[in-house]
Structure formats: structure tokens, C-alpha cells
Design an enzyme around this catalytic site. Structure first.
Site, mmCIF file in Angstrom:
data_model
loop_
_atom_site.group_PDB
_atom_site.id
_atom_site.type_symbol
_atom_site.label_atom_id
_atom_site.label_comp_id
_atom_site.label_asym_id
_atom_site.label_seq_id
_atom_site.Cartn_x
_atom_site.Cartn_y
_atom_site.Cartn_z
ATOM 1 N N GLY A 121 -53.524 -20.268 57.794
ATOM 2 C CA GLY A 121 -53.988 -21.635 57.938
ATOM 3 C C GLY A 121 -52.808 -22.559 57.807
ATOM 4 O O GLY A 121 -51.669 -22.124 57.635
ATOM 5 N N GLY A 122 -53.088 -23.861 57.881
ATOM 6 C CA GLY A 122 -51.997 -24.816 57.859
ATOM 7 C C GLY A 122 -51.219 -24.814 56.561
ATOM 8 O O GLY A 122 -50.035 -25.095 56.542
ATOM 9 N N MET A 123 -51.890 -24.479 55.442
ATOM 10 C CA MET A 123 -51.219 -24.538 54.146
ATOM 11 C C MET A 123 -50.480 -23.248 53.797
ATOM 12 O O MET A 123 -49.749 -23.200 52.836
ATOM 13 C CB MET A 123 -52.227 -24.843 53.039
ATOM 14 C CG MET A 123 -52.786 -26.255 53.084
ATOM 15 S SD MET A 123 -51.504 -27.518 53.055
ATOM 16 C CE MET A 123 -50.762 -27.194 51.470
ATOM 17 N N VAL A 126 -51.185 -15.714 54.531
ATOM 18 C CA VAL A 126 -51.421 -14.837 53.391
ATOM 19 C C VAL A 126 -51.447 -13.387 53.864
ATOM 20 O O VAL A 126 -52.176 -13.046 54.803
ATOM 21 C CB VAL A 126 -52.746 -15.192 52.679
ATOM 22 C CG1 VAL A 126 -52.917 -14.316 51.438
ATOM 23 C CG2 VAL A 126 -52.765 -16.662 52.291
ATOM 24 N N LYS A 143 -48.381 -15.268 49.756
ATOM 25 C CA LYS A 143 -48.593 -16.472 50.565
ATOM 26 C C LYS A 143 -47.240 -17.075 50.911
ATOM 27 O O LYS A 143 -46.412 -17.315 50.035
ATOM 28 C CB LYS A 143 -49.449 -17.476 49.789
ATOM 29 C CG LYS A 143 -49.724 -18.776 50.524
ATOM 30 C CD LYS A 143 -50.655 -19.662 49.680
ATOM 31 C CE LYS A 143 -50.950 -20.974 50.363
ATOM 32 N NZ LYS A 143 -51.860 -21.821 49.556
ATOM 33 N N ASP A 236 -59.346 -30.365 46.680
ATOM 34 C CA ASP A 236 -59.812 -29.707 47.904
ATOM 35 C C ASP A 236 -60.844 -28.634 47.569
ATOM 36 O O ASP A 236 -60.808 -27.525 48.097
ATOM 37 C CB ASP A 236 -58.631 -29.096 48.668
ATOM 38 C CG ASP A 236 -59.001 -28.760 50.120
ATOM 39 O OD1 ASP A 236 -59.959 -29.375 50.649
ATOM 40 O OD2 ASP A 236 -58.350 -27.880 50.714
#
Length: 864
Positions: A121-123, A126, A143, A236
Site C-alpha cells: 500500500g502507499g504507506m 510488507v 515493512k 487511522d
């Protein structure tokens, strides 16, 4: 375990100061896309594209590719424009990352080998990974920051997540195990591998009922509260960041956009400046770009709770413009979950509607003050108690008491009958006045009815407990004596005494609060002061120490002003205040120094009044003896003097209580127990054991097997056997105590902490490390991982010894140093718990081959 190599540990590595051309180009594209979105007509947008065409035609092609994606993706168009563009930027970064995946499989980062891609994902990206150094077999999650999003801000956020996780350790938060930087300068985190499903998927696939869903949310609240206690706001929270494993254990993930409120941890700014990625769960202040606080996470928990119970979100946000979205989230009141639900409508209506809607209030100040407060209301709902989100009307509270699950305390029925006999005496006094004859006879019939066991056909069973009698008496007193307020008030006092004698503190506190309001209204200063004192004592017994101290301070001021400083009422309140401070305030609170002077003042008033055998004088002597035992550890130079005064004072209290109550009374048992514990703490165990055993016998006779006070004494006797090395008998007694506690608190509660720790200690000494660790993890949950809770720190110290026993010296060192430092702060260097923690550090360094460090701590010179 050898020390970590430089650059591979938890602390962030320095960033490369040289600019990255790829990152700089990506920043330019991001800025251009933002300008294009912000332009309010087509002419301005065309002008932006024309300028880019003139300056850099290749950059224009990439920008047009982005705009093409944005115009053709239906799922992005369903979102607000800014959010859709943000998602697009992240997806393009992920596509760029995908090209690197094949080359990463099998790569070694530090001691870990990357295996398969888990998620991207953008963050972050993993990977599943395993230990590559053959030290032991362990799979983890690694990650990495996507290379396409590498920038100083992105790296700062990524390292911020690592810094946050390094400070969080909770059974419901995915643990940070390690971290470092790749050869290319890409930061990575090594995380606990969580094999689970998002909480909403977990609940729906298993068709969990509302109560089971609430129990999962309680775990989430515990994790969030732990983060808030460490000054971390998640920002979040959403089902995708809350996984549940097959055993039902919740794990909170992804602190990538969390906010640190501690400037020492967060850097100069003290916070990350980052907008929420999950608008559906964002609070009004996040949507409106206002400052956030812990209340923002409470709001997100409210949205999650709404969805889990109703099956739908509180608002439909798809397709809304930013302006419309802000209006809905910030202004439109949500419907109650029961009205949105397709099932469980009746079960959600009422308490659960009120709980969820309180969490979703627009104004942060009107929500629950913390995740712990939300959890408390959910727990109250599960236990059938009145919830704080709902107005506490008399009718509502009475209905909750009647409908609540009842537990058997039949052995305490004698206390109830004595209390009700007191009510009959009140009736007799009323009969003396002829004008009240008819009312008194009616009241006598009313009270005497509750001294008779009800007909099973009416009561719903063949037996009835003291608690059930009290609940019924309270309900009918409020309903049927409304036209006799004085008599109603006196009987409610008796019922409140009955609840408190049974250790059922919630109803006792509610009645006392109502009585305080009544006496304040009519201006009855004498009864107001006594009732304030009784309320403070009930709050202290219920573990609400701060509230208890406040109430007792009010009562003391009132009584000193109205009755004079040498009044016996003042003496009783001085003693009650000292007891509340002793049991209710956190360690290190400066008010704890008031205990001894309060007691000595109270004792002096009693002695001047000639109160040779006064129950309150005996109670004050008892607590003064306990205080002297505590001073023996905080003042080691005068230890023997403090011990002599402690034993002498408590011996006097014991003799006085035997004269007042007889040999088989609860107050006698209380002094036997505490004198025994004090003697044991100074090494006089042979004298202590008979005292504790006699105290246990009395508790069982007077209060019954299931009373909390009986269970505390049972735990103390078990601890004596444990300290004597009789682990088999200690285990038997601890299991008995835990079994009884779980009947009262199935999910655990703070009063159980000493028994849980003691049981874990016995298991450890029997070599059953996994079982001991499980008990200590549960202890942490029960105590909310509170760093200022001594029992938590003692448990942490034992966990450190367990890690040491497994050869995990580095982990053991961190835990043992932390708990030793905390115990020094909470107690003193000479306190047995602190001494034991220091001895564990000596043992650790000797086993680790670090004799110099062992010797430093042996001499008491080690730095924590």
C-alpha cells in the site's frame, strides 16, 4: 544474544543528505497534480498544462498519464476529488514498487530473509520473512517504505512509526521487533507477524452476536488507551488496521500516520502533519483539518462500533464533494445504530445506541474522555450495569439492577437481616408518635415482608440471595414510600449499608450519592457529613481513590466548620480520609505524606474523649501500624524503631477489636491479616502464618467463600506458602482464589491482580514458563499496562526473569532495567520489590558474562 550491529537497531539511522533525482521528480508531479486539482476552471487547468509543456515535455506526459487514470477510474471518482487523487498517487507509487518485488524475494536484511509479499500500500510494502542466521526459527513481517514515495517527509513518517512502536508494548498492539536501513538507504521495520482477519470480516464470517463483538472492541479500546497513555494518537483506526487471530486476540496495526504528543519523542514539531487516509472513519476535526486529540480516536472507535453492530456506516459518504463531506461529518447528526441495523434492532436500542452516539458526538469535549471510558461503558453494558452515556434516572437504574445477572452471596444473609432489623427499629421509633401510627405500621409491614424468603413461584427459583433481596427492597422502597420521604431516606441508608457490607459497591455508591443530594437539599449538616464520609469510603473500596479523597475532603471541611475541630465526627472522617489516601492514590502522590498526621490527629481526638474501645480508634491504630511497617522500608536507618511501633500499635488494635467484636469477627481478621503481612515482610514468617490462617477462617465464616475480602486473604495465605517453597499448596490455593474471582469478574479486574501475579510466580518457580508468561500478560491487560501501577511493574520484572531463563538476555535487560527504575520511583531502594528487581539484574549480568555490571548492581550502584 549478542548486541545488535550499528544501524540495525530501533533508533533511526541518519538520512542521506544528497537529493534523490527520482524523488525530486515525484515531488514535482505531486505538486503539479495538486495545482491542477485546485484550479477552479478549465482555462486555468489548460494554462498549467501549457506551462509544463514548455518547461519539460517528458514531465507533461507523466502528468497526463496521471490525469488519465483519475478520469477513468470509477472507484476513484466515487471519492472526494482530493482523496481520489491522493489514492491515485499512492497506487502509482505501488505500481512502481511492484517492479522491485521480484528482486527482493530471498534478499537478506540484517538477520532476516524476505520470503513472500504479504501486502502493499502507499504507506509500505510488507513481506513475510524468516530468521536467516539460524539462531532460532521465527517468521516475522518486514515493512519497507515504497521507493516511489521516498522523500524526506515520507522517511520522517516511516521513522516516526518506528519510534512510536518502540515505545508501545501491549498484547493488542503488533510488536516492533527490530528495524534498520537497506544498503540503498530504504528504511524497514521488523514486526510481529499477525495471522488474522480484519475485525469486521472476523465478526461477519463467524456470525458473532453483539456481546461477542463488544468484547473484541474492548480489546481494541485497551490497545488504543495504551497508545494514548504513551501520548500516541493513532489517527487511522479502521477495520483493516485491526486484525483478529483465530484465538480471538485483537492486534492493532499501522501507526504510520500516528501523532506523537510528546515533543521529546516527536522531534521539534511534536507531531506529524498528515491528513487521514480513511475518510470513512475520520473525525470531524480531522475532516475540517483542525487539531486532533485522543477524542479523534474515540470517534473512529465509534464508527467502527456502529458498523460492527448495525452492519452499515453512520453516513453514506461515497460520491460526496469535499464540501458536502465536511458538512455531513461535521454537522449532520447520525441516526442511532438500531435504526440503521437490519438485525438486532431491539438489542441495540437503548444503551448501545446511547454509547455509540456519545462516541460520535461532533464536539470532542462531549465524547468519551478516553478509550478507557468508552470501554468502561461497554463493560457496564455487558454486566447489566447502568451506562454513563444514558441519563441515570431512578427508574432506569432500578430496572438495570433488577435485570442484572445475580451471583450467590447467601452466606451474608445474616448481615442483611441485621440491617433490615435496624429498619424495623426505625419503624418502632416512628410508632411512638401517635400521629405517625398508621404510616409506621404500613412501613413495618413493608420492611418485614423482605425478611421472609419469597415464594418460589413469585421469585423465580427455590432460593434467593442477599443481593436479590436488597435489589427488590431498593426498588420497592423507591416506588412505594414516595409519600414518606423521611422514612424512605432512612431505609435507603440501611439498604446502602447492606450493599456495602456485601462488597457490592456500585449500587451502594449510587444510593449514597442520592442521599447526599437529599441531605444537602434539606440542610441536614450532620447527616450530610456522615453520608459524605460513607460515600467516600464506598468509593475507596470500589477502587475510585481520587473521587473518594475529594468527597472526604469536602466532608472534613464541612464538619470542621460546623461541628468544631475536636468533634468525634471529625475524628471519624480524618481516619476515613487517611484510609482513602492509603488505598486510592497512585504511588508517589505527595498527598500520601498526609496519612500519618491525619491518623495521629484522629487518634489524639479519640483518646482525649476517653474512647478506650471505640471501633474508629481501633481502625486508626490498625492503619497507623501499617504505615509504620511501610516506613521501615522507606527509612532503613530507623527500621527497627518503625517495626517496633508497627507491631505495638497493631497489637493494641487487635486487642481492642477482640474486646469490641469478639474473636470471630471480620475486623479482628483484618488486623490479623495485615499484622501477619507486616511481620512476613520483615522476615518474621513463623509468627505471621498462624495469623493469616486464622484470618482466613474468620473471613470464610463471616463473609463466605466468594466475598472479595475472603479471596484477598486466600491469596495472602497462598503467597505465604509460596514464599516458604511449598509450591504445590500455593498453586492449589491460588487456583481456588482465581476460580472464585472469575465468578465475580469473568474478564478480570484490578482487585484480582495480586492473585494473578502470585499464581504466575508459583508457575515460574515450577519451571512452567509458558503458563507463567500467559498469566503475566493477562495481569498487564487487567492493569491496563499502567506504568504507575506497582503490581504491573512487579509483573514486568518477573517477565524479565522469564526472558532471562530462556536465554533472551537483551530483551530481559530492557524489561528488568525499566521495571527496576519504576520500582525505585514507586517505592524505595530498600523495598522488597525493588531489592528483588535489582537482584534479578545481578543474576542477568552474571549469566550474560558481564561481571562488572553484575557487581555494580550488587553494590547498588547500577544506573537504571
Amino acid at each position: 544474544e549478542s548486541p545488535r550491529e550499528p544501524g540495525s537497531g530501533i533508533l533511526p539511522a541518519p538520512m542521506d543528505p544528497r537529493p534523490d533525482p527520482g524523488v525530486e521528480r515525484w515531488r514535482r508531479l505531486e505538486a503539479l497534480l495538486d495545482r491542477w486539482i485546485d484550479a477552479d476552471d478549465e482555462r486555468k487547468r489548460d494554462a498549467i498544462l501549457e506551462t509544463v509543456r514548455e518547461d519539460d515535455p517528458s514531465l507533461l506526459r507523466e502528468l497526463e498519464t496521471m490525469l488519465g487514470h483519475l478520469s477513468t477510474r470509477a472507484d476513484l471518482l466515487d471519492r472526494p476529488l482530493v482523496e481520489g487523487a491522493d489514492a491515485l498517487l499512492r497506487e502509482l507509487a505501488v505500481e512502481d514498487e511492484a517492479a522491485r518485488e521480484a528482486g527482493r524475494r530471498g534478499r537478506v536484511l540484517g538477520p532476516y530473509r524476505l520470503l513472500d509479499l504479504i501486502d502493499r500500500g502507499g504507506m509500505g510494502v510488507v513481506y513475510l520473512a524468516e530468521r536467516a542466521d539460524e539462531q532460532f526459527e521465527k517468521q516475522v513481517a518486514v515493512k519497507l517504505l515504497p521507493a516511489g514515495l521516498r522523500s524526506r517527509e515520507a522517511e520522517r513518517r516511516f521513522l516516526n512509526e518506528r519510534q512510536i512502536l518502540a515505545h508501545l508494548e501491549h498484547p493488542n498492539i503488533a510488536r516492533l521487533l527490530d528495524g534498520g536501513v537497506t544498503e540503498e538507504g530504504t528504511p524497514y521495520l521488523v514486526m510481529e507477524l499477525v495471522d488474522g482477519q480484519p475485525i469486521d470480516v472476523f465478526c461477519d464470517e463467524r456470525h458473532l452476536d453483539p456481546a461477542s463483538r463488544l468484547k473484541l472492541v474492548l480489546q481494541v479500546c485497551a490497545a488504543v488507551q495504551h497508545a494514548h497513555r504513551h501520548l500516541v494518537i493513532h489517527r487511522d483506526l479502521k477495520p483493516g488496521n485491526i486484525l483478529v487471530d483465530s484465538s480471538g486476540r485483537v492486534k492493532l496495526l499501522d501507526f504510520g500516520i500516528a501523532k506523537l504528543q510528546d515533543p521529546e519523542l516527536a522531534g521539534a514539531g511534536g507531531a506529524t502533519v498528515f491528513q487521514p487516509r480513511s475518510v470513512r472513519y475520520a473525525s470531524p476535526e480531522q475532516i475540517a483539518n483542525r487539531p486532533v486529540s485522543a477524542a479523534s480516536d474515540v470517534y473512529s472507535l465509534g464508527v467502527i462500533l456502529f458498523e460492527l453492530l448495525a452492519g452499515h456506516p453512520p453516513y453514506e459518504l461515497a460520491g460526496l464533494s469535499p464540501t458536502e463531506l465536511e458538512r455531513v461529518v461535521c454537522e449532520k447528526p447520525p441516526e442511532p445504530p438500531s435504526q440503521r441495523a437490519t438485525t438486532w434492532k431491539r438489542r441495540l436500542a437503548g444503551d448501545l445506541d446511547n454509547i455509540v452516539l456519545k462516541a460520535l458526538r461532533k464536539d470532542p469535549e462531549e465524547r468519551y474522555g478516553s478509550a478507557a471510558e468508552l470501554a468502561d461503558d461497554l463493560q457496564r453494558y455487558l454486566e447489566g450495569l447502568p451506562v454513563r452515556a444514558r441519563p441515570g434516572t431512578r427508574r432506569y437504574r432500578a430496572a438495570k439492577f433488577i435485570g442484572r445477572h445475580r451471583f450467590a452471596v447467601a452466606a451474608a444473609a445474616v448481615l442483611l437481616l441485621l440491617a433490615l432489623a435496624g429498619a424495623v427499629a426505625i419503624v418502632h421509633q416512628a410508632r411512638v408518635a401517635a400521629r405517625e401510627r398508621d404510616r409506621a405500621e404500613r412501613t413495618a409491614d413493608f420492611v418485614l415482608e423482605f425478611m421472609t424468603i419469597p415464594d418460589p413461584d413469585r421469585g423465580g427459583g427455590t432460593t434467593v440471595t442477599s443481593r436479590e433481596l436488597l435489589d427488590q427492597a431498593r426498588t420497592r422502597t423507591l416506588r412505594e414510600l414516595a409519600d414518606q420521604p423521611d422514612m424512605q431516606t432512612r431505609i435507603l441508608e440501611v439498604i446502602a449499608d447492606g450493599y456495602q457490607n456485601l462488597g457490592v459497591y456500585g449500587p451502594a455508591i449510587e444510593l449514597r450519592e442520592e442521599l447526599v443530594d437529599r441531605y444537602a437539599t434539606v440542610g441536614d449538616v450532620s447527616r450530610l457529613g456522615r453520608t459524605q464520609r460513607a460515600l467516600g469510603a464506598a468509593l475507596a473500596d470500589a477502587g475510585r481513590g481520587e473521587e473518594a479523597v475529594d468527597r472526604l475532603e469536602e466532608a472534613l471541611e464541612l464538619q470542621r466548620n460546623e461541628l468544631g475541630p475536636r468533634s468525634s465526627e471529625v475524628a471519624e472522617t480524618l481516619g476515613a480520609l487517611a484510609r482513602a489516601i492509603a488505598v486510592g492514590l497512585p504511588p508517589g502522590d505527595p498527598r500520601a505524606g498526609r496519612i500519618e498526621p491525619l491518623l495521629r490527629e484522629a487518634i489524639d481526638i479519640h483518646r482525649r474523649a476517653g474512647d478506650r474501645d471505640d471501633p474508629d480508634l481501633a481502625a486508626d491504630l490498625h492503619l497507623l501500624g501499617q504505615t509504620c511497617f511501610a516506613q521501615a522500608f522507606s527509612d532503613p536507618e530507623r527500621r527497627e524503631l518503625h517495626v517496633r511501633e508497627a507491631v505495638s500499635t497493631m497489637d493494641e488494635a487487635l486487642a481492642m477489636r477482640r474486646r469490641i467484636y469478639g474473636d470471630r469477627a471480620f475486623p479482628v481478621a483484618e488486623t490479623l491479616n495485615d499484622l501477619g503481612l507486616g511481620l512476613d515482610s520483615v522476615g518474621r514468617s513463623a509468627e505471621a502464618m498462624p495469623m493469616l490462617e486464622e484470618a482466613l477462617e474468620i473471613h470464610r465464616e463471616v463473609l463466605g467463600e466468594e466475598h472479595p475480602d475472603t479471596l484477598h486473604i486466600l491469596g495472602n495465605v497462598a503467597a505465604m506458602h509460596r514464599d516458604a517453597g511449598d509450591y504445590e499448596e500455593a498453586e492449589r490455593l491460588y487456583r481456588e482464589a482465581l476460580g472464585q474471582w472469575k465468578k465475580i469478574h469473568p474478564n478480570g479486574a484490578r482487585p484480582m491482580a495480586a492473585v494473578i501475579y502470585g499464581f504466575a510466580n508459583v508457575l515460574f518457580h515450577q519451571g512452567r514458563l509458558d503458563e507463567a508468561e500467559a498469566q503475566l500478560r493477562w495481569l498487564g491487560e487487567v492493569l491496563d499496562d499502567d506504568p504507575d501501577e506497582p503490581r504491573y511493574q512487579v509483573g514486568e520484572s518477573l517477565l524479565g526473569e522469564i526472558e532471562m531463563s530462556r536465554g533472551r538476555f537483551a530483551e530481559a535487560e530492557l524489561r528488568l532495567l525499566s521495571s527496576y527504575s519504576a520500582l525505585q520511583r514507586l517505592f524505595s531502594e530498600a523495598h522488597p520489590a525493588t531489592v528483588e528487581a535489582r537482584e534479578r539484574l545481578v543474576s542477568l549480568y552474571e549469566s550474560w558474562g558481564r561481571p562488572e555490571d553484575a557487581e555494580r548492581f550488587r553494590r547498588g550502584e547500577g544506573s537504571s
